[in-house]
Write a protein that holds these residues in place. Structure first.
Motif, PDB file in Angstrom:
ATOM      1  N   ASP A   1       0.939  -1.255   0.019  1.00 56.59           N
ATOM      2  CA  ASP A   1      -0.026  -0.021   0.117  1.00 56.59           C
ATOM      3  C   ASP A   1       0.910   1.165   0.109  1.00 56.59           C
ATOM      4  N   ALA A   2       2.052   1.363   0.768  1.00 52.22           N
ATOM      5  CA  ALA A   2       2.644   2.402   0.897  1.00 52.22           C
ATOM      6  C   ALA A   2       3.764   2.497  -0.400  1.00 52.22           C
ATOM      7  N   LEU A   3       3.978   1.717  -1.100  1.00 51.72           N
ATOM      8  CA  LEU A   3       4.717   1.885  -2.419  1.00 51.72           C
ATOM      9  C   LEU A   3       3.957   2.188  -3.546  1.00 51.72           C
ATOM     10  N   LEU A   4       2.607   1.656  -3.575  1.00 55.14           N
ATOM     11  CA  LEU A   4       1.526   2.289  -4.180  1.00 55.14           C
ATOM     12  C   LEU A   4       1.311   3.760  -4.194  1.00 55.14           C
ATOM     13  N   HIS A   5       1.305   4.219  -3.081  1.00 59.02           N
ATOM     14  CA  HIS A   5       1.206   5.553  -2.862  1.00 59.02           C
ATOM     15  C   HIS A   5       2.481   6.326  -2.997  1.00 59.02           C
ATOM     16  N   GLN A   6       3.494   6.074  -2.867  1.00 57.72           N
ATOM     17  CA  GLN A   6       4.771   6.414  -3.370  1.00 57.72           C
ATOM     18  C   GLN A   6       4.901   6.488  -4.845  1.00 57.72           C
ATOM     19  N   ALA A   7       4.515   5.591  -5.291  1.00 60.33           N
ATOM     20  CA  ALA A   7       4.678   5.372  -7.304  1.00 60.33           C
ATOM     21  C   ALA A   7       3.749   6.667  -7.611  1.00 60.33           C
ATOM     22  N   LYS A   8       2.519   6.809  -6.994  1.00 58.21           N
ATOM     23  CA  LYS A   8       1.585   7.672  -7.502  1.00 58.21           C
ATOM     24  C   LYS A   8       1.956   9.046  -7.142  1.00 58.21           C
ATOM     25  N   ASP A   9       2.687   9.179  -6.132  1.00 59.64           N
ATOM     26  CA  ASP A   9       3.407  10.828  -5.736  1.00 59.64           C
ATOM     27  C   ASP A   9       4.398  11.046  -6.909  1.00 59.64           C
TER      28      ASP A   9
END
Length: 318
Positions: free
Chosen positions: A211-219
């Motif tokens: 979940d955290a990596l998905l957020h970072q990728a979208k950022d």
């Protein structure tokens, strides 16, 4: 050993047939017979503790530091065939290579990109669904691991995997299936990140909660409009979702990632197998009933034979 060359009585032959039939009945019925589409939803949801890797091809310099780190962590030999025994130089994932950096290059447009390849650790892995004896398992944290004691070498996992990840040791007398296992036994159990992410000098591949990596990728996508291909993350939805995620400045297909829909491969597979086993259910049940009757009658016959021998002193010929 040629069984036909060994003389045996009809009684012995009958015992062999019963034993062989029971063995076949217990072995050939595969694990997917118990699976159903409900157990493999079309769009699986990652568990809260699911870990992942995020690979950003725009940051990767192609140094390949992750490759020897992976070999060392997993006790893999170097693949030095092409280099004449000098350095590790695999041409792709193979029986000696669980992780590789490859280069895509278009000489006409000068477009290029590096790509890191390893097991994708799908949320609903096709290899796990395709394995008839459960030697491939989706473990806690989401790592897909292989159990040698249950593997029969059928290589169904190779056929099932849309990413062509599992590799068979053709040159070994006792072959294994070789694939990235997220360093599950070597590092994850010790609360350490996988070897490849630990040594990456540029942070092109990082490890963390999915979940955290998905957020970072979208950022990253939001911070650099137009930089990333289609402004999307490969693995967020492909094949039901994976735990290895990609950002790329060129087409994902150009760097060797297959074009897949959002539906889990396991869901497709069990829709087929559930229908097959539904129609096979009757014959299988009948075979089981007949086997039970044959075994019961055989045991009763053996008791009668022993009583006959005890009374007369002569063996009862079948």
């Amino acid at each position: 050993m040629n069984l036909m060359a060994i003389p045996m009585s009809r009684r012995q032959a009958f015992k062999v047939m019963i034993g062989f039939g029971g063995t076949v009945a217990s072995v050939v019925l595969p694990k997917p017979a118990l699976a159903s589409p409900e157990e493999h939803p079309a769009h699986p949801v990652a568990p809260p503790d699911a870990v992942a890797m995020l690979y950003d091809s725009t940051i990767c310099t192609g140094c390949k530091a992750c490759m020897p780190a992976c070999n060392e962590a997993n006790g893999l030999p170097t693949d030095t065939v092409l280099s004449g025994g000098i350095w590790d130089m695999p041409t792709g994932l193979n029986a000696k290579t669980k992780n590789i950096i490859e280069l895509y290059q278009d000489p006409q447009s000068n477009e290029f990109a590096f790509v890191k390849k390893q097991c994708m650790h799908c949320l609903d892995p096709a290899c796990v669904t395709g394995c008839p004896f459960g030697s491939l398992v989706k473990r806690d944290l989401g790592a897909v691991t292989w159990n040698s004691s249950l593997c029969i070498g059928c290589r169904y996992c190779e056929v099932a995997c849309p990413f062509e990840v599992p590799q068979f040791q053709w040159d070994s007398w006792n072959p294994k299936i070789v694939k990235c296992e997220f360093c599950y036994d070597q590092r994850l159990k010790e609360n350490l990140e996988p070897a490849c992410t630990a040594v990456c000098p540029t942070g092109a591949v990082i490890f963390g909660k999915r979940d955290a990596l998905l957020h970072q990728a979208k950022d990253r996508i939001a911070a650099a409009p137009g930089k990333y291909f289609e402004s999307r993350i490969y693995g967020e939805h492909e094949a039901g979702g994976t735990q290895v995620l990609y950002l790329s400045n060129v087409s994902f297909q150009k760097i060797g990632l297959p074009k897949l829909g959002p539906t889990s491969i396991g869901h497709y597979a069990t829709k087929v197998t559930s229908k097959i086993y539904k129609w096979l259910g009757g014959p299988i049940l009948m075979a089981g009933v007949l086997g039970f009757v044959i075994r019961r009658n055989w045991n009763r016959h053996e008791l009668e034979r022993l009583e006959h021998e005890k009374k007369t002193g002569y063996p009862d010929q079948l």
